[in-house]
Design a protein around this motif. Structure first.
Motif, mmCIF file in Angstrom:
data_model
loop_
_atom_site.group_PDB
_atom_site.id
_atom_site.type_symbol
_atom_site.label_atom_id
_atom_site.label_comp_id
_atom_site.label_asym_id
_atom_site.label_seq_id
_atom_site.Cartn_x
_atom_site.Cartn_y
_atom_site.Cartn_z
ATOM 1 N N MET A 1 -33.361 -34.625 56.855
ATOM 2 C CA MET A 1 -33.480 -33.168 56.695
ATOM 3 C C MET A 1 -33.309 -32.493 58.039
ATOM 4 O O MET A 1 -33.671 -33.042 59.073
ATOM 5 C CB MET A 1 -34.848 -32.820 56.097
ATOM 6 C CG MET A 1 -35.032 -31.331 55.797
ATOM 7 S SD MET A 1 -36.611 -31.009 54.965
ATOM 8 C CE MET A 1 -37.738 -31.284 56.318
ATOM 9 N N ASP A 144 -23.444 -26.240 48.205
ATOM 10 C CA ASP A 144 -24.299 -27.362 47.806
ATOM 11 C C ASP A 144 -23.954 -28.612 48.614
ATOM 12 O O ASP A 144 -24.844 -29.340 49.074
ATOM 13 C CB ASP A 144 -24.156 -27.647 46.311
ATOM 14 C CG ASP A 144 -24.825 -26.598 45.436
ATOM 15 O OD1 ASP A 144 -25.621 -25.797 45.969
ATOM 16 O OD2 ASP A 144 -24.531 -26.566 44.228
ATOM 17 N N ASP A 145 -22.661 -28.873 48.777
ATOM 18 C CA ASP A 145 -22.230 -30.032 49.570
ATOM 19 C C ASP A 145 -22.642 -29.883 51.029
ATOM 20 O O ASP A 145 -23.051 -30.860 51.679
ATOM 21 C CB ASP A 145 -20.713 -30.206 49.472
ATOM 22 C CG ASP A 145 -20.263 -30.699 48.105
ATOM 23 O OD1 ASP A 145 -21.128 -31.134 47.307
ATOM 24 O OD2 ASP A 145 -19.043 -30.641 47.835
ATOM 25 N N LEU A 147 -25.256 -28.203 52.288
ATOM 26 C CA LEU A 147 -26.694 -28.429 52.433
ATOM 27 C C LEU A 147 -27.039 -29.911 52.310
ATOM 28 O O LEU A 147 -27.909 -30.417 53.034
ATOM 29 C CB LEU A 147 -27.464 -27.618 51.392
ATOM 30 C CG LEU A 147 -27.447 -26.099 51.568
ATOM 31 C CD1 LEU A 147 -28.266 -25.431 50.475
ATOM 32 C CD2 LEU A 147 -27.984 -25.689 52.942
ATOM 33 N N GLU A 148 -26.354 -30.606 51.421
ATOM 34 C CA GLU A 148 -26.593 -32.042 51.268
ATOM 35 C C GLU A 148 -26.232 -32.777 52.563
ATOM 36 O O GLU A 148 -26.978 -33.640 53.037
ATOM 37 C CB GLU A 148 -25.767 -32.582 50.109
ATOM 38 C CG GLU A 148 -25.978 -34.065 49.842
ATOM 39 C CD GLU A 148 -25.194 -34.557 48.644
ATOM 40 O OE1 GLU A 148 -25.050 -35.788 48.508
ATOM 41 O OE2 GLU A 148 -24.710 -33.722 47.850
ATOM 42 N N ALA A 149 -25.093 -32.405 53.167
ATOM 43 C CA ALA A 149 -24.685 -33.036 54.425
ATOM 44 C C ALA A 149 -25.630 -32.661 55.561
ATOM 45 O O ALA A 149 -25.961 -33.505 56.409
ATOM 46 C CB ALA A 149 -23.255 -32.618 54.773
ATOM 47 N N GLU A 151 -28.813 -32.017 55.412
ATOM 48 C CA GLU A 151 -30.033 -32.805 55.290
ATOM 49 C C GLU A 151 -29.794 -34.259 55.666
ATOM 50 O O GLU A 151 -30.614 -34.885 56.357
ATOM 51 C CB GLU A 151 -30.574 -32.707 53.867
ATOM 52 C CG GLU A 151 -31.054 -31.316 53.503
ATOM 53 C CD GLU A 151 -32.078 -31.327 52.386
ATOM 54 O OE1 GLU A 151 -33.079 -32.059 52.506
ATOM 55 O OE2 GLU A 151 -31.874 -30.609 51.403
ATOM 56 N N ALA A 152 -28.670 -34.814 55.228
ATOM 57 C CA ALA A 152 -28.372 -36.220 55.493
ATOM 58 C C ALA A 152 -28.211 -36.498 56.987
ATOM 59 O O ALA A 152 -28.599 -37.564 57.483
ATOM 60 C CB ALA A 152 -27.115 -36.633 54.741
ATOM 61 N N HIS A 153 -27.640 -35.526 57.722
ATOM 62 C CA HIS A 153 -27.330 -35.734 59.142
ATOM 63 C C HIS A 153 -28.288 -34.996 60.082
ATOM 64 O O HIS A 153 -28.091 -35.037 61.301
ATOM 65 C CB HIS A 153 -25.902 -35.281 59.427
ATOM 66 C CG HIS A 153 -24.865 -36.036 58.651
ATOM 67 N ND1 HIS A 153 -24.558 -37.357 58.888
ATOM 68 C CD2 HIS A 153 -24.069 -35.646 57.618
ATOM 69 C CE1 HIS A 153 -23.612 -37.760 58.050
ATOM 70 N NE2 HIS A 153 -23.293 -36.740 57.271
ATOM 71 N N LYS A 196 -36.443 -24.308 54.623
ATOM 72 C CA LYS A 196 -36.696 -25.034 53.388
ATOM 73 C C LYS A 196 -38.118 -24.743 52.934
ATOM 74 O O LYS A 196 -39.094 -25.049 53.625
ATOM 75 C CB LYS A 196 -36.491 -26.536 53.565
ATOM 76 C CG LYS A 196 -36.417 -27.259 52.233
ATOM 77 C CD LYS A 196 -35.630 -28.541 52.325
ATOM 78 C CE LYS A 196 -35.299 -29.029 50.922
ATOM 79 N NZ LYS A 196 -34.707 -30.376 50.954
ATOM 80 N N TRP A 201 -33.772 -24.324 49.830
ATOM 81 C CA TRP A 201 -33.389 -23.575 51.020
ATOM 82 C C TRP A 201 -33.358 -22.079 50.704
ATOM 83 O O TRP A 201 -32.767 -21.659 49.722
ATOM 84 C CB TRP A 201 -32.016 -24.019 51.512
ATOM 85 C CG TRP A 201 -32.016 -25.395 52.120
ATOM 86 C CD1 TRP A 201 -31.662 -26.562 51.515
ATOM 87 C CD2 TRP A 201 -32.397 -25.737 53.450
ATOM 88 N NE1 TRP A 201 -31.793 -27.617 52.384
ATOM 89 C CE2 TRP A 201 -32.234 -27.138 53.594
ATOM 90 C CE3 TRP A 201 -32.845 -25.004 54.549
ATOM 91 C CZ2 TRP A 201 -32.510 -27.813 54.778
ATOM 92 C CZ3 TRP A 201 -33.113 -25.674 55.733
ATOM 93 C CH2 TRP A 201 -32.954 -27.065 55.843
#
Length: 216
Positions: A1, A144-145, A147-149, A151-153, A196, A201
């Motif tokens: 995150m 959406d993609d 925010l996912e990236a 959080e992942a990085h 968050k 978010w």
């Protein structure tokens, strides 16, 4: 995150083009920047982004694949092209204006279909073009993609180079203003801060880019 559940996204519009001056609908036509006329605005944006990155660099950069955005990005990075991962993203293109692309208001104003499109605030698609709902759908998928990236990085700062209609839509949803009130000039944009909260978010504030001189 992202660290401390915070993410700053700087979203800027491409620099000046000939069709901007002629007030023609550009949409997804691959129109280049108007040089050297675009340079003063690009220089101002570049200097502002450098001041901002002096505190902490961007973790990633997203750009529309159209040439006016890629030229804008090359100018504002200028010598720092290899420092940050670049994601070229077709979903960040301007709205597709279909049959209206390349035309200006004076050429279209008396057409019933054009008047209906204007009166619907873009909800009705122009001939051969894209509706506001279609624009929202592709931006939803991209965001959406993103925010996912993030959080992942554990990204904390992102730069996005895109188009006026995209920024209008982002301001509509994150600043709660009317779509038509969310315009920004060429080589300008907005910075959105997200926190968050409760697993989701939320945009906590936004500000102008480049920052007004009084705010520096």
């Amino acid at each position: 995150m992202a660290a401390a559940g915070r993410l700053a996204i700087t979203v800027v519009r491409h620099g000046l083009t000939a069709w901007n001056i002629e007030r023609r609908y550009q949409g997804q036509r691959d129109i280049p920047l108007l040089l050297p006329d675009a340079v003063p605005g690009l220089d101002r944006l570049r200097d502002d982004l450098r001041r901002y990155q002096a505190e902490q660099p961007f973790n990633a950069i997203y750009s529309s694949d159209l040439i006016r955005c890629r030229q804008t990005l090359a100018h504002v990075l200028e010598g720092r092209e290899g420092d940050t991962a670049l994601h070229v993203e077709p979903r960040l293109r301007e709205m597709d204006f279909g049959a209206y692309e390349g035309k200006c208001y004076e050429e279209l104003k008396d057409l019933p279909a054009y008047r209906a499109w204007i009166d619907s605030q873009g909800e009705q698609a122009p001939p051969e073009g894209e509706s506001a709902a279609a624009l929202r759908a592709r931006l939803d998928a991209w965001f959406d993609d993103l925010l996912e990236a993030a959080e992942a990085h554990a990204w904390q700062r992102l730069l996005v180079v895109t188009h006026g209609g995209v920024i209008r839509e982002l301001r509509r949803r994150f600043e709660a203003i009317d779509f038509w009130d969310g315009s920004v000039a060429q080589a300008e944009g907005r910075r959105f801060m997200f926190d968050k909260q409760g697993g989701a978010w939320q945009c906590s504030w936004s500000s102008a880019v480049p920052a007004p001189a009084s705010a520096r």
